[in-house]
Structures are given as C-alpha cells and as structure tokens.
Design a protein around this motif. Structure first.
Motif, mmCIF file in Angstrom:
data_model
loop_
_atom_site.group_PDB
_atom_site.id
_atom_site.type_symbol
_atom_site.label_atom_id
_atom_site.label_comp_id
_atom_site.label_asym_id
_atom_site.label_seq_id
_atom_site.Cartn_x
_atom_site.Cartn_y
_atom_site.Cartn_z
ATOM 1 N N CYS A 46 0.869 -1.180 0.000
ATOM 2 C CA CYS A 46 0.000 0.000 0.000
ATOM 3 C C CYS A 46 0.907 1.232 0.000
ATOM 4 O O CYS A 46 1.934 1.237 0.676
ATOM 5 C CB CYS A 46 -0.888 -0.013 1.242
ATOM 6 N N ILE A 48 0.804 5.357 0.667
ATOM 7 C CA ILE A 48 0.094 6.540 1.159
ATOM 8 C C ILE A 48 0.884 7.768 0.725
ATOM 9 O O ILE A 48 2.108 7.828 0.920
ATOM 10 C CB ILE A 48 -0.022 6.517 2.695
ATOM 11 N N GLU A 59 -2.622 15.251 -6.642
ATOM 12 C CA GLU A 59 -3.588 14.173 -6.883
ATOM 13 C C GLU A 59 -3.806 13.963 -8.374
ATOM 14 O O GLU A 59 -3.900 12.820 -8.844
ATOM 15 C CB GLU A 59 -4.904 14.473 -6.163
ATOM 16 N N ASN A 66 -3.074 3.567 -7.493
ATOM 17 C CA ASN A 66 -3.853 3.030 -6.365
ATOM 18 C C ASN A 66 -3.423 3.618 -5.029
ATOM 19 O O ASN A 66 -3.601 2.986 -3.992
ATOM 20 C CB ASN A 66 -3.728 1.504 -6.314
ATOM 21 N N VAL A 68 -3.270 5.949 -1.635
ATOM 22 C CA VAL A 68 -4.205 6.515 -0.664
ATOM 23 C C VAL A 68 -3.713 7.925 -0.360
ATOM 24 O O VAL A 68 -2.560 8.116 0.028
ATOM 25 C CB VAL A 68 -4.245 5.666 0.626
ATOM 26 N N VAL A 70 -3.689 11.348 1.832
ATOM 27 C CA VAL A 70 -3.970 11.897 3.151
ATOM 28 C C VAL A 70 -3.579 13.370 3.105
ATOM 29 O O VAL A 70 -2.418 13.693 2.830
ATOM 30 C CB VAL A 70 -3.179 11.165 4.259
ATOM 31 N N ALA A 89 -2.222 7.534 9.470
ATOM 32 C CA ALA A 89 -2.994 6.890 8.403
ATOM 33 C C ALA A 89 -2.548 5.455 8.137
ATOM 34 O O ALA A 89 -3.282 4.687 7.526
ATOM 35 C CB ALA A 89 -2.877 7.704 7.121
#
Length: 196
Positions: A46, A48, A59, A66, A68, A70, A89
């Motif tokens: 993952c 972040i 963004e 994929n 995430v 924050v 997070a």
C-alpha cells in the motif's frame, strides 16, 4: 511480499524551487511524484501519499494509481506535521517505509535493499540508511514503534525520537546516492535531469 506500507511525504511548499512545484517536474517522462510512487509501489503493499501544498495538482499527477491520499492541513508548519499524518494513516500493522517525494535517483532496487537490510538485522528497530556520516531517506519503521513516535506532543515524528532513543535505531551502510540526494533547488533538478 512482506506487508509494507509506503508513505511518501508530498505536502511541502517547495519554496527553494521558486514558482514551480518540484514534485510536478518531469522525471523519466512523468511527474516526479508519480515516478516516486512507481518505485514505492514496486515494494509496498500500500502507498500513502501525504499532500498539502497544491494537493489538487499532486492528486491529478497521480490519477489512475492506487495510492491513498492523506491531506495534511498543517503542511505549512513543516515536514514533521506530514510525518504525523502519514503515521496516523498507516494503521497498526506492517512495516512502514517512509520517505520523501523528491528523491528521483532512488530506485525500487534501492528500496528493496534497505528493506532486506532491515529484515536481516533487527526488524524491531528503526532502520536508517547512512553513508560517510550522513543520514538518508527513506527510513523503515516497525509497527511496534509507530505509536511511540507520536507520543511527544511538542516534537512528534521520527527525527527527535531517533536522536533521543538511539537504542531503537540501527544504521545500514547503503551506497546508492539516491538515499542522500533530494531536489530542493533548480540546480538540483538540472543535475538530476542531466543524468536521465
């Protein structure tokens, strides 16, 4: 693949670069931040991305990935606030690989080498790359220590903790220049672009 949470700090003001956000400058044909995400995604389960300054543009540069996102509302107060947002997070499980969004010389192989060094040494300690007395990034933070990094309300995060508690830290001799080179100024970027 081991359970690795990648955290990329991408919320800074980029002031020394001038009017341009360094994380949006091209590296290997894509925005620098996207290049960094690609490398982290090769080793992490993952990723972040902590945003702040020009969050919408960051963004947009990462559309279709994929990651995430924050958002750090206190990004103008410094990198330490983004570290805290990222750690909060990340959840409680897995090892964290936390680094900067402006280290385009780092490769996925460099990140794997650091994670391997962490695993074969003491995986319960924070791993920091080092060369010639210099500390580098990213660092590896075990799940067991993440909460401790957030305890000090006046100075939360990694820098103060690792200096105040050396028993929880281990250093790994990592030769790759990517661990120690980030892009702060137009001159830094010109040097990186010339090497592509």
């Amino acid at each position: 693949m081991r359970d690795v949470i990648g955290i990329i700090l991408a919320g800074g003001l980029s002031q020394r670069m001038g009017a341009r956000n360094k994380l949006l400058l091209p590296v290997n044909g894509v925005p620098m931040v996207r290049h960094m995400v690609q490398n982290y995604a090769a080793v992490a389960t993952c990723v972040i991305v902590v945003t702040g300054h020009e969050a919408g543009e960051i963004e947009a540069a990462l559309a279709g990935t994929n990651v995430v996102f924050v958002f750090n509302p206190g990004f103008a107060e410094g990198q330490q606030t983004s570290v805290v947002c990222g750690l909060r997070a990340a959840g409680a499980d897995g090892v964290v690989l936390m680094g900067l969004g402006d280290q385009p010389q780092l490769t996925a192989d460099d990140l794997r080498a650091l994670l391997d060094a962490h695993q074969v040494a003491d995986p319960a300690r924070i791993s920091i790359p080092t060369a010639d007395g210099r500390r580098g990034n990213p660092i590896v933070i075990p799940a067991e220590l993440r909460a401790r990094l957030l305890v000090d309300g006046k100075s939360p995060g990694c820098k103060a903790f690792t200096r105040a508690h050396p028993k929880y830290v281990q250093f790994h001799q990592m030769k790759s220049a990517g661990f120690y080179a980030d892009v702060d100024t137009p001159e830094d970027y010109i040097a990186i672009a010339a090497a592509q």
